[in-house]
Scaffold this motif. Structure first.
Motif, PDB file in Angstrom:
ATOM      1  N   THR A  63      -5.242  -2.208  -2.883  1.00 57.63           N
ATOM      2  CA  THR A  63      -4.929  -0.801  -2.938  1.00 57.63           C
ATOM      3  C   THR A  63      -5.214  -0.292  -4.365  1.00 57.63           C
ATOM      4  OG1 THR A  63      -2.914  -1.351  -1.547  1.00 57.63           O
ATOM      5  CG2 THR A  63      -2.784   0.853  -2.981  1.00 57.63           C
ATOM      6  N   VAL A  64      -5.395  -0.844  -5.412  1.00 63.57           N
ATOM      7  CA  VAL A  64      -5.891  -0.476  -6.778  1.00 63.57           C
ATOM      8  C   VAL A  64      -7.241  -0.391  -6.636  1.00 63.57           C
ATOM      9  CG1 VAL A  64      -5.644  -0.615  -9.161  1.00 63.57           C
ATOM     10  CG2 VAL A  64      -3.665  -0.682  -7.930  1.00 63.57           C
TER      11      VAL A  64
ATOM     12  N   ALA B   5      -4.848   5.613  -8.010  1.00 63.51           N
ATOM     13  CA  ALA B   5      -4.129   4.822  -6.979  1.00 63.51           C
ATOM     14  C   ALA B   5      -2.668   4.098  -7.692  1.00 63.51           C
ATOM     15  CB  ALA B   5      -4.935   3.724  -6.440  1.00 63.51           C
TER      16      ALA B   5
ATOM     17  N   LYS C 214      -0.209   6.946  -8.326  1.00 66.91           N
ATOM     18  CA  LYS C 214       0.382   7.339  -7.054  1.00 66.91           C
ATOM     19  C   LYS C 214       1.343   6.295  -6.484  1.00 66.91           C
ATOM     20  CE  LYS C 214      -1.525   8.527  -2.335  1.00 66.91           C
ATOM     21  NZ  LYS C 214      -2.586   8.497  -1.638  1.00 66.91           N
TER      22      LYS C 214
ATOM     23  N   ASP D  91       0.875  -1.199  -0.123  1.00 66.51           N
ATOM     24  CA  ASP D  91      -0.113   0.100  -0.048  1.00 66.51           C
ATOM     25  C   ASP D  91       0.805   1.410  -0.086  1.00 66.51           C
ATOM     26  OD1 ASP D  91       0.917   0.435   2.675  1.00 66.51           O
ATOM     27  OD2 ASP D  91      -0.741  -0.507   3.608  1.00 66.51           O
TER      28      ASP D  91
ATOM     29  N   ALA E  27      -9.578   1.353  -4.231  1.00 66.05           N
ATOM     30  CA  ALA E  27      -9.756   2.783  -4.006  1.00 66.05           C
ATOM     31  C   ALA E  27     -10.708   3.204  -5.021  1.00 66.05           C
ATOM     32  CB  ALA E  27      -8.182   3.367  -4.895  1.00 66.05           C
TER      33      ALA E  27
END
Ligand code: DX5
Ligand code: ZN
Length: 224
Positions: free
Chosen positions: A200-201, A210, A213, A180, A204
């Motif tokens: 995390t992807v 994401a 980022k 993450d 989101a």
């Protein structure tokens, strides 16, 4: 500057809209598409197999990184090639004849990877590290997305990096599980080359953002 690769895992994508998820990855900063194949025997979960992989391949513009969490992976290498795998990773714990399997993967025109579970020692890779293109270090126990990252992974990365350098191997280090925004940079600083990210992807609000980022949160590191 080191180019850390981002590999979104479609395990956490909405399979009702898998086409949209692949298109999203296509237009993102992601480098690979990570596909988790589970058989309900090596891991206590079942995910997807050849028809889904072939459908993903028809749309995907990124490298297809296929992570097999199955027993007897050697029986299906040609099928995974036909389904479109570019990189094919097998678990060391599921492969008594790992050297034969790795060479068969390469002979079929795929890049071979070896995955190791959190409890498995780096030292077990000593005799195979020069034959593979990727080591997938599991930073959770395989089987499910969205699990908590295991902190011992950092010291395993460092030991693996030392092994790769000492043996002059070209293998990349991929981290899989619980990646993450809070640990990505630290993982890359420890030596990670590829970050897999599912929750995390796709958990989101904006998966495209994401991915971006993640890619740029690690981009300022390590000028080498
Ligand atoms: C777990 C799989 C992972 C999983 C990662 O067994 O190998 O690739 O999709 O998911 P996250 O990033 O949510 O931990
Ligand atoms: Zn995986």
């Amino acid at each position: 500057m080191k180019n850390t690769l981002i590999a979104p895992s479609i395990l956490s994508a909405d399979f009702g809209n898998v086409y949209e998820s692949i298109e999203l990855i296509n237009k993102s900063e992601a480098d690979w598409i990570h596909c988790d194949v589970m058989d309900g025997r090596f891991v206590p979960n079942i995910s997807f197999g050849f028809p889904v992989l072939a459908a993903v391949k028809r749309v995907a513009k990124k490298t297809m990184d296929v992570h097999l969490m199955i027993v007897e992976p050697e029986n299906y290498l040609n099928d995974f090639k036909k389904a479109g795998a570019d990189i094919l990773t097998v678990h060391i714990e599921a492969s008594p004849h790992l050297h034969r399997t790795v060479n068969a993967i390469r002979d079929l025109g795929m890049r071979p990877g070896v995955a190791i579970n959190p409890h498995t020692s780096i030292e077990l890779l000593n005799e195979i590290i020069c034959d593979i293109d990727l080591v997938c270090l599991m930073s959770v126990n395989p089987g499910f997305g969205g699990q908590k990252f295991i902190e011992n992974t950092y010291s395993k990365i460092e030991r693996l990096k030392n092994l790769i350098i000492s043996r002059n191997s070209n293998a990349k280090i991929e981290i899989d599980g619980g990646v993450d925004f809070s640990n990505a940079l630290k993982l890359v600083r420890a030596g990670a080359d590829v970050l897999v990210a599912g929750n995390t992807v796709f958990g989101a609000k904006n998966p495209l953002e994401a991915i971006s980022k993640l890619k740029f949160s690690v981009a300022d590191t390590i000028k080498s």
